[in-house]
Design a protein around this motif. Sequence first.
Motif, PDB file in Angstrom:
ATOM      1  N   ASN A 151      39.948  18.617  18.747  1.00  0.00           N
ATOM      2  CA  ASN A 151      38.879  17.736  19.258  1.00  0.00           C
ATOM      3  C   ASN A 151      38.014  17.234  18.117  1.00  0.00           C
ATOM      4  OD1 ASN A 151      39.754  18.004  21.898  1.00  0.00           O
ATOM      5  ND2 ASN A 151      38.425  19.804  22.286  1.00  0.00           N
ATOM      6  N   ALA A 152      37.645  18.148  17.160  1.00  0.00           N
ATOM      7  CA  ALA A 152      36.824  17.741  16.010  1.00  0.00           C
ATOM      8  C   ALA A 152      37.563  16.716  15.165  1.00  0.00           C
ATOM      9  CB  ALA A 152      36.463  18.983  15.182  1.00  0.00           C
ATOM     10  N   THR A 153      38.862  16.931  14.981  1.00  0.00           N
ATOM     11  CA  THR A 153      39.635  15.980  14.165  1.00  0.00           C
ATOM     12  C   THR A 153      39.679  14.616  14.837  1.00  0.00           C
ATOM     13  OG1 THR A 153      40.961  17.823  13.330  1.00  0.00           O
ATOM     14  CG2 THR A 153      41.851  15.595  13.052  1.00  0.00           C
ATOM     15  N   ASN A 154      39.937  14.613  16.164  1.00  0.00           N
ATOM     16  CA  ASN A 154      39.958  13.348  16.894  1.00  0.00           C
ATOM     17  C   ASN A 154      38.615  12.658  16.853  1.00  0.00           C
ATOM     18  OD1 ASN A 154      42.678  13.754  17.570  1.00  0.00           O
ATOM     19  ND2 ASN A 154      42.150  14.855  19.462  1.00  0.00           N
ATOM     20  N   LEU A 155      37.486  13.482  17.010  1.00  0.00           N
ATOM     21  CA  LEU A 155      36.145  12.900  16.972  1.00  0.00           C
ATOM     22  C   LEU A 155      35.827  12.311  15.612  1.00  0.00           C
ATOM     23  CD1 LEU A 155      33.499  12.432  18.518  1.00  0.00           C
ATOM     24  CD2 LEU A 155      32.718  14.681  17.690  1.00  0.00           C
ATOM     25  N   ALA A 156      36.288  12.984  14.539  1.00  0.00           N
ATOM     26  CA  ALA A 156      36.047  12.467  13.190  1.00  0.00           C
ATOM     27  C   ALA A 156      36.798  11.172  12.960  1.00  0.00           C
ATOM     28  CB  ALA A 156      36.459  13.516  12.165  1.00  0.00           C
ATOM     29  N   ARG A 157      37.941  11.055  13.581  1.00  0.00           N
ATOM     30  CA  ARG A 157      38.705   9.838  13.424  1.00  0.00           C
ATOM     31  C   ARG A 157      38.077   8.684  14.223  1.00  0.00           C
ATOM     32  NH1 ARG A 157      44.785  12.451  14.146  1.00  0.00           N
ATOM     33  NH2 ARG A 157      44.854  13.485  12.093  1.00  0.00           N
ATOM     34  N   PRO A 206      33.447   8.396  12.729  1.00  0.00           N
ATOM     35  CA  PRO A 206      33.210   9.028  11.425  1.00  0.00           C
ATOM     36  C   PRO A 206      31.730   9.020  11.022  1.00  0.00           C
ATOM     37  CG  PRO A 206      34.241   6.880  11.173  1.00  0.00           C
ATOM     38  CD  PRO A 206      34.272   7.160  12.643  1.00  0.00           C
ATOM     39  N   ASP A 207      30.975   7.955  11.430  1.00  0.00           N
ATOM     40  CA  ASP A 207      29.545   7.875  11.012  1.00  0.00           C
ATOM     41  C   ASP A 207      28.711   8.991  11.650  1.00  0.00           C
ATOM     42  OD1 ASP A 207      30.219   5.650   9.591  1.00  0.00           O
ATOM     43  OD2 ASP A 207      29.679   4.236  11.204  1.00  0.00           O
ATOM     44  N   GLU A 208      28.929   9.219  12.936  1.00  0.00           N
ATOM     45  CA  GLU A 208      28.137  10.260  13.621  1.00  0.00           C
ATOM     46  C   GLU A 208      28.486  11.638  13.081  1.00  0.00           C
ATOM     47  OE1 GLU A 208      28.746   9.885  17.764  1.00  0.00           O
ATOM     48  OE2 GLU A 208      27.804   7.900  17.917  1.00  0.00           O
ATOM     49  N   VAL A 209      29.752  11.898  12.768  1.00  0.00           N
ATOM     50  CA  VAL A 209      30.145  13.201  12.213  1.00  0.00           C
ATOM     51  C   VAL A 209      29.534  13.397  10.848  1.00  0.00           C
ATOM     52  CG1 VAL A 209      32.091  14.595  11.442  1.00  0.00           C
ATOM     53  CG2 VAL A 209      32.255  13.301  13.581  1.00  0.00           C
ATOM     54  N   ALA A 210      29.482  12.333  10.027  1.00  0.00           N
ATOM     55  CA  ALA A 210      28.873  12.440   8.692  1.00  0.00           C
ATOM     56  C   ALA A 210      27.389  12.759   8.806  1.00  0.00           C
ATOM     57  CB  ALA A 210      29.110  11.142   7.925  1.00  0.00           C
ATOM     58  N   ALA A 211      26.679  12.082   9.769  1.00  0.00           N
ATOM     59  CA  ALA A 211      25.238  12.364   9.955  1.00  0.00           C
ATOM     60  C   ALA A 211      25.014  13.797  10.407  1.00  0.00           C
ATOM     61  CB  ALA A 211      24.639  11.386  10.973  1.00  0.00           C
ATOM     62  N   LEU A 212      25.886  14.299  11.311  1.00  0.00           N
ATOM     63  CA  LEU A 212      25.759  15.682  11.774  1.00  0.00           C
ATOM     64  C   LEU A 212      25.939  16.667  10.632  1.00  0.00           C
ATOM     65  CD1 LEU A 212      25.422  17.660  14.116  1.00  0.00           C
ATOM     66  CD2 LEU A 212      27.881  17.465  14.541  1.00  0.00           C
ATOM     67  N   LEU A 213      26.918  16.395   9.758  1.00  0.00           N
ATOM     68  CA  LEU A 213      27.148  17.289   8.618  1.00  0.00           C
ATOM     69  C   LEU A 213      25.969  17.272   7.651  1.00  0.00           C
ATOM     70  CD1 LEU A 213      30.933  16.532   7.906  1.00  0.00           C
ATOM     71  CD2 LEU A 213      29.951  18.584   8.950  1.00  0.00           C
ATOM     72  N   LYS A 214      25.367  16.063   7.450  1.00  0.00           N
ATOM     73  CA  LYS A 214      24.174  15.994   6.577  1.00  0.00           C
ATOM     74  C   LYS A 214      23.026  16.827   7.150  1.00  0.00           C
ATOM     75  CE  LYS A 214      25.106  11.427   4.583  1.00  0.00           C
ATOM     76  NZ  LYS A 214      24.627  10.022   4.487  1.00  0.00           N
ATOM     77  N   THR A 215      22.853  16.768   8.460  1.00  0.00           N
ATOM     78  CA  THR A 215      21.765  17.557   9.097  1.00  0.00           C
ATOM     79  C   THR A 215      21.998  19.042   8.920  1.00  0.00           C
ATOM     80  OG1 THR A 215      21.487  15.809  10.731  1.00  0.00           O
ATOM     81  CG2 THR A 215      20.536  17.961  11.260  1.00  0.00           C
ATOM     82  N   TRP A 216      23.248  19.501   9.088  1.00  0.00           N
ATOM     83  CA  TRP A 216      23.538  20.931   8.914  1.00  0.00           C
ATOM     84  C   TRP A 216      23.286  21.360   7.473  1.00  0.00           C
ATOM     85  CZ3 TRP A 216      28.825  21.204  11.954  1.00  0.00           C
ATOM     86  CH2 TRP A 216      28.544  21.152  13.341  1.00  0.00           C
ATOM     87  N   LEU A 217      23.713  20.508   6.549  1.00  0.00           N
ATOM     88  CA  LEU A 217      23.500  20.865   5.134  1.00  0.00           C
ATOM     89  C   LEU A 217      22.011  20.909   4.793  1.00  0.00           C
ATOM     90  CD1 LEU A 217      26.373  18.755   3.478  1.00  0.00           C
ATOM     91  CD2 LEU A 217      26.284  21.254   3.789  1.00  0.00           C
ATOM     92  N   ALA A 218      21.223  19.972   5.362  1.00  0.00           N
ATOM     93  CA  ALA A 218      19.774  19.972   5.092  1.00  0.00           C
ATOM     94  C   ALA A 218      19.113  21.237   5.650  1.00  0.00           C
ATOM     95  CB  ALA A 218      19.138  18.715   5.706  1.00  0.00           C
ATOM     96  N   GLU A 219      19.537  21.660   6.836  1.00  0.00           N
ATOM     97  CA  GLU A 219      18.980  22.890   7.409  1.00  0.00           C
ATOM     98  C   GLU A 219      19.341  24.103   6.584  1.00  0.00           C
ATOM     99  OE1 GLU A 219      20.276  23.097  11.396  1.00  0.00           O
ATOM    100  OE2 GLU A 219      18.930  21.505  12.128  1.00  0.00           O
ATOM    101  N   GLU A 220      20.563  24.112   6.004  1.00  0.00           N
ATOM    102  CA  GLU A 220      20.951  25.244   5.171  1.00  0.00           C
ATOM    103  C   GLU A 220      20.148  25.277   3.894  1.00  0.00           C
ATOM    104  OE1 GLU A 220      22.867  27.677   5.918  1.00  0.00           O
ATOM    105  OE2 GLU A 220      23.354  26.910   7.895  1.00  0.00           O
TER     106      GLU A 220
END
Length: 566
Positions: free
Chosen positions: A543-549, A552-566
């Motif tokens: 599901n994550a792979t399909n969603l990234a395909r 891609p913009d929303e997945v990139a923003a989500l990853l940036k938010t997780w990295l900022a919280e870390e």
Amino acid sequence: MGELLKKLLNQLKEVFSKLDTTKKIVIGVVLGIVVISFVVLFSVSGTKGKAVLFSDLSSEDFGQVTKKLEEMGYYYTTTGTTAIYVLPEQRDELLTKLAQEDMIPRGIPGFKLFDLSKWTETDRELDVKYMRALRGEIKRHLESLKNIETADVEIAITEDELFTDKENPYTAAITVHLAPGFDKLSKKEIKGIMYLVSRAVGGKLKPEYVTVTDEYGKIISEFDDDYDKAKAEYSLLESRRKIEEKARVQLLRDIRQGLERIYSADRIQIVRLNMAFNWDNISEEKEEYTPIEMEPDNPVTPYSERKVKDSFVVSEKSTTESFQGHGWNPEGPAGTESNKPPGYKASDDQYSKYDKKENVKNYSINKSLKKINRDPYDIEGISVAIAIDGNQMLPRTPDGEIDLDPTKKPVQIALTNDELKQAVNIVKKSIGYDQSRGDQVAVENIMFDRQKEWDTLREEFLKKERMRRMLLAALIGVFALILGIILFRFVSKELARRRRLKEEQLALEQQRMREAALRAAEEEGVDVELSLEEKARLELQENATNLARERPDEVAALLKTWLAEE
């Protein structure tokens, strides 16, 4: 309910019928006693109580009151021949009727009046009743004395004042009638009556405010004895001592106020102040002659315009007499021969001359007659000794701070001679210095012992210094603690992040190995059964792979938010 009672009665009858005769008799007696007890109890509780009409009556008053009650038809009971009881609801009515008939016994003294209380009485009525009762008790007490037949007591009540200096004490008037066989009361007996009445009334009635008279109205409580004289002398000495102390305190205050305008209060020590008082009562009469003032002095001008004269003429008389010629010679009656001697007659040719002048002047002078009563006391002499401290201070460091070194001595600056003279003049003006009466003033410059003060000052500075250091150390400790907490949190987060990364790498490696194994099994055609957890993980990964395909913009923003919280 009726059937139940019938059953109970039937059961009781059956039980009672089965009993023998003796038991039946015992039960009957017990029931009879219970019934009689209840009847007596209800009859006693139903009877009304009795109220005291009068008590402690004499036999005469008892007979008169009971006879009157029988005539009026009221129910009453008695206890002996001293107390009468009536029904409570008839008591007030009986008292009213007896008072109308003037049948209230007059022998009811003292606090027995409170037996005649009403629930409608006011505080004022209670106060009046209390004083009546108190007078009755005192009267009865006085009449119990052997040498007093009867006594009349009157007490004047005064209201309480808010201020104690305006408090009005009670007064009392006692009239005593002596018993037969006694001519008069002694001083001790009169004093005993005065103190007895004073103690009976209380603190507001002093013995000196109790007046005792005999049956003729003569005051017998005013007398002087040795004790009173000694008491008066002591009171006089005590009042003089208070006046002297007040004058001395006032003079001390004047001296201090004069010196404290120049020196601080802690630098002044009045060592001694003596005042000699003369309490002799002096009355003086003077006759003075003064010159007559013709023109008074004008106080505005710097010179004197006053003109005086020793005296002036009130009246004047002038007399002038003159005579010349022969003098008067006696020659006897007219028509008779002169009886002058021959020698005197021969000298009749002498000629005389006489002149007289008289001038009388009456002068008036100023004359004054004075009758002087001196003050209650005269000050015969004042002696005062005062010590004034010099300027003392602790040494200071070059930067202006107080030097706390205990080995260094304080700086002491003595007073100059001019300053001492000024202090002496101030003291002389304060006491009204008079050299003729022997006043003495001594003012000396003495360095006071201020070692305790210096030690206290040093100790305070040391305490402040220690406190400052402790505060500095505490601040440093708090700062270090906060810094340690921050570092600890930073290190903890860093360790947790690294641990999480390591776990993620390990999980990713395991996942890769598992996926490789699955692929290898699929290639070899081996049927591999996956667990539920692995199936869910694979599904989530797909599901994550399909969603990234797809996004891609929303997945990139989500990853940036997780990295900022870390």
